[in-house]
Design a protein around this motif. Sequence first.
Motif, mmCIF file in Angstrom:
data_model
loop_
_atom_site.group_PDB
_atom_site.id
_atom_site.type_symbol
_atom_site.label_atom_id
_atom_site.label_comp_id
_atom_site.label_asym_id
_atom_site.label_seq_id
_atom_site.Cartn_x
_atom_site.Cartn_y
_atom_site.Cartn_z
ATOM 1 N N VAL A 235 20.417 27.896 -16.548
ATOM 2 C CA VAL A 235 21.084 27.080 -17.213
ATOM 3 C C VAL A 235 22.791 27.205 -15.861
ATOM 4 N N HIS A 236 22.920 26.018 -16.319
ATOM 5 C CA HIS A 236 24.332 25.125 -14.919
ATOM 6 C C HIS A 236 25.028 25.021 -15.678
ATOM 7 N N ARG A 237 26.659 25.803 -16.325
ATOM 8 C CA ARG A 237 27.470 24.867 -17.177
ATOM 9 C C ARG A 237 28.913 24.907 -16.494
ATOM 10 N N THR A 238 29.725 23.628 -16.535
ATOM 11 C CA THR A 238 31.227 23.757 -15.590
ATOM 12 C C THR A 238 32.244 24.068 -17.546
ATOM 13 N N VAL A 239 32.886 24.724 -17.298
ATOM 14 C CA VAL A 239 33.843 25.380 -18.113
ATOM 15 C C VAL A 239 35.148 24.455 -17.343
ATOM 16 N N SER A 240 36.138 24.413 -17.914
ATOM 17 C CA SER A 240 37.314 23.524 -18.130
ATOM 18 C C SER A 240 38.611 24.095 -17.826
ATOM 19 N N CYS A 241 38.889 24.767 -16.650
ATOM 20 C CA CYS A 241 39.484 25.735 -16.283
ATOM 21 C C CYS A 241 39.147 26.079 -14.798
ATOM 22 N N GLY A 242 40.467 26.606 -13.936
ATOM 23 C CA GLY A 242 40.474 27.209 -13.310
ATOM 24 C C GLY A 242 39.473 28.302 -12.275
ATOM 25 N N HIS A 243 39.563 29.119 -10.620
ATOM 26 C CA HIS A 243 38.693 29.323 -10.665
ATOM 27 C C HIS A 243 38.540 30.860 -11.749
ATOM 28 N N PHE A 244 39.512 31.710 -12.008
ATOM 29 C CA PHE A 244 39.910 32.857 -12.553
ATOM 30 C C PHE A 244 39.752 32.576 -13.806
ATOM 31 N N MET A 245 37.714 32.091 -14.022
ATOM 32 C CA MET A 245 37.539 31.612 -15.816
ATOM 33 C C MET A 245 37.506 32.669 -16.532
ATOM 34 N N ALA A 246 37.082 33.841 -16.276
ATOM 35 C CA ALA A 246 37.046 35.817 -16.968
ATOM 36 C C ALA A 246 38.414 34.901 -17.493
ATOM 37 N N GLU A 247 39.254 34.997 -16.619
ATOM 38 C CA GLU A 247 40.689 35.382 -17.309
ATOM 39 C C GLU A 247 41.697 33.621 -18.260
ATOM 40 N N GLU A 248 41.095 32.895 -17.565
ATOM 41 C CA GLU A 248 41.674 31.931 -17.749
ATOM 42 C C GLU A 248 40.592 31.501 -18.895
ATOM 43 N N ALA A 249 39.432 31.105 -19.593
ATOM 44 C CA ALA A 249 38.656 31.111 -20.386
ATOM 45 C C ALA A 249 37.786 32.124 -21.077
ATOM 46 N N PRO A 250 38.093 33.506 -21.185
ATOM 47 C CA PRO A 250 37.271 34.504 -21.590
ATOM 48 C C PRO A 250 36.333 34.337 -22.742
ATOM 49 N N ALA A 251 36.614 33.187 -23.342
ATOM 50 C CA ALA A 251 35.785 33.046 -24.968
ATOM 51 C C ALA A 251 34.433 32.116 -24.089
ATOM 52 N N ASP A 252 34.533 31.491 -23.291
ATOM 53 C CA ASP A 252 33.875 30.533 -23.326
ATOM 54 C C ASP A 252 32.802 31.635 -21.731
ATOM 55 N N VAL A 253 33.367 32.192 -21.015
ATOM 56 C CA VAL A 253 32.317 33.281 -20.158
ATOM 57 C C VAL A 253 31.738 34.409 -20.905
ATOM 58 N N VAL A 254 31.798 35.046 -22.336
ATOM 59 C CA VAL A 254 31.494 35.824 -23.383
ATOM 60 C C VAL A 254 30.385 34.961 -23.878
ATOM 61 N N LYS A 255 30.434 33.463 -24.461
ATOM 62 C CA LYS A 255 29.730 33.235 -25.123
ATOM 63 C C LYS A 255 28.125 32.703 -24.048
ATOM 64 N N ALA A 256 28.656 32.237 -22.747
ATOM 65 C CA ALA A 256 26.937 32.343 -21.948
ATOM 66 C C ALA A 256 26.745 33.285 -21.488
ATOM 67 N N LEU A 257 27.178 34.388 -21.496
ATOM 68 C CA LEU A 257 26.695 35.646 -21.441
ATOM 69 C C LEU A 257 25.842 36.077 -22.302
ATOM 70 N N ARG A 258 26.150 35.508 -23.580
ATOM 71 C CA ARG A 258 25.712 36.321 -24.854
ATOM 72 C C ARG A 258 24.267 35.475 -24.841
ATOM 73 N N ASP A 259 25.053 34.388 -24.755
ATOM 74 C CA ASP A 259 23.321 33.372 -24.767
ATOM 75 C C ASP A 259 22.512 33.397 -23.843
ATOM 76 N N LEU A 260 23.050 33.363 -22.237
ATOM 77 C CA LEU A 260 22.075 34.390 -21.238
ATOM 78 C C LEU A 260 21.564 35.530 -21.168
ATOM 79 N N MET A 261 21.296 36.081 -21.989
ATOM 80 C CA MET A 261 20.828 37.797 -22.376
ATOM 81 C C MET A 261 20.414 37.583 -23.747
ATOM 82 N N THR A 262 19.923 35.900 -24.280
ATOM 83 C CA THR A 262 19.356 36.190 -25.500
ATOM 84 C C THR A 262 17.434 35.715 -24.925
ATOM 85 N N ARG A 263 18.024 35.446 -23.261
ATOM 86 C CA ARG A 263 16.798 33.975 -22.578
ATOM 87 C C ARG A 263 15.604 34.698 -22.083
#
Length: 292
Positions: free
Chosen positions: A264-292
């Motif tokens: 699964v390849h996704r684009t996130v609208s933020c800078g390089h440090f996405m875990a700090e700039e868009a943590p909710a997006d990262v958390v969702k992507a990780l939770r989705d990953l772990m259901t696969r």
Amino acid sequence: MAPRITGFDYQRVPVAEGVAVNVAVGGSGRPIVLLHGFPQTHLMWRHVAADLAADHTVIVPDLRGYGDSDKPADHDGQTYAKRAMAADVVAVAKAFGHERFALAGHDRGALVAIRAGLDHPDAVTHLASLDVLPTLDTWEVMRGASAAVGFHLFLMAQRPGLPELMIGNSADAFFGHFLDVWTRDQDAIPADVRAAYLAASREAVTSIVADYRASASVDIEHDTADREAGNRLRMPVTVLQQDWGAALGFDAEALWRAWAPDLVHRTVSCGHFMAEEAPADVVKALRDLMTR
């Protein structure tokens, strides 16, 4: 004292002869290991780790050579190979009783995660990479004027001596440059966290350069051997990145799919440090990953 991840316990975990790493651990449930990037420490995961700890055991180490982990001398060019650093990750998970675990990495940590997935497919159940290409592909696409964005890769690939001297003489300016230009939301890295990143990097110039130098030598050898042998990431993989692929003139998703068939390849609208700039997006992507 440097900031810590609230609610997490800290331990030093031996991972190899003469090498121990600093690890923050919290939560309970299915394990996930989070690996930081450059020029940061485990603190970059502070928001994501706190959220995931609600229903996962979250293990967040400083990579060898970074943060409060040991920084062994590199006498043979192998000490900071991603293969050695990936073995550290497996050892850390085992130290907490986990033979199998999900793994997410950002930047340098993502390169370690990729190597762990290739070398230890029976241990890594799910893999996430944040804003990086595999090492071999990075070097193959870095060409022409667009390669200027990766000037630090070329600098730290040089033989020992000059890179360490140049960076060491202007460490705060060098590392601070990346914290500034790679961040869209400057408030995402508060002053105390930025100071912790700079202090940790200032004390780790030699090992950070060794890490990057390995990616211009031994890591390429390992990636090339895997490509020639047809080795691929067998677990479900999620890749998050900025919208930089098209701008640099290559198809990042196609490059990734050659390594990861279940992608699964996704684009996130933020800078390089996405875990700090868009943590909710990262958390969702990780939770989705772990259901696969």
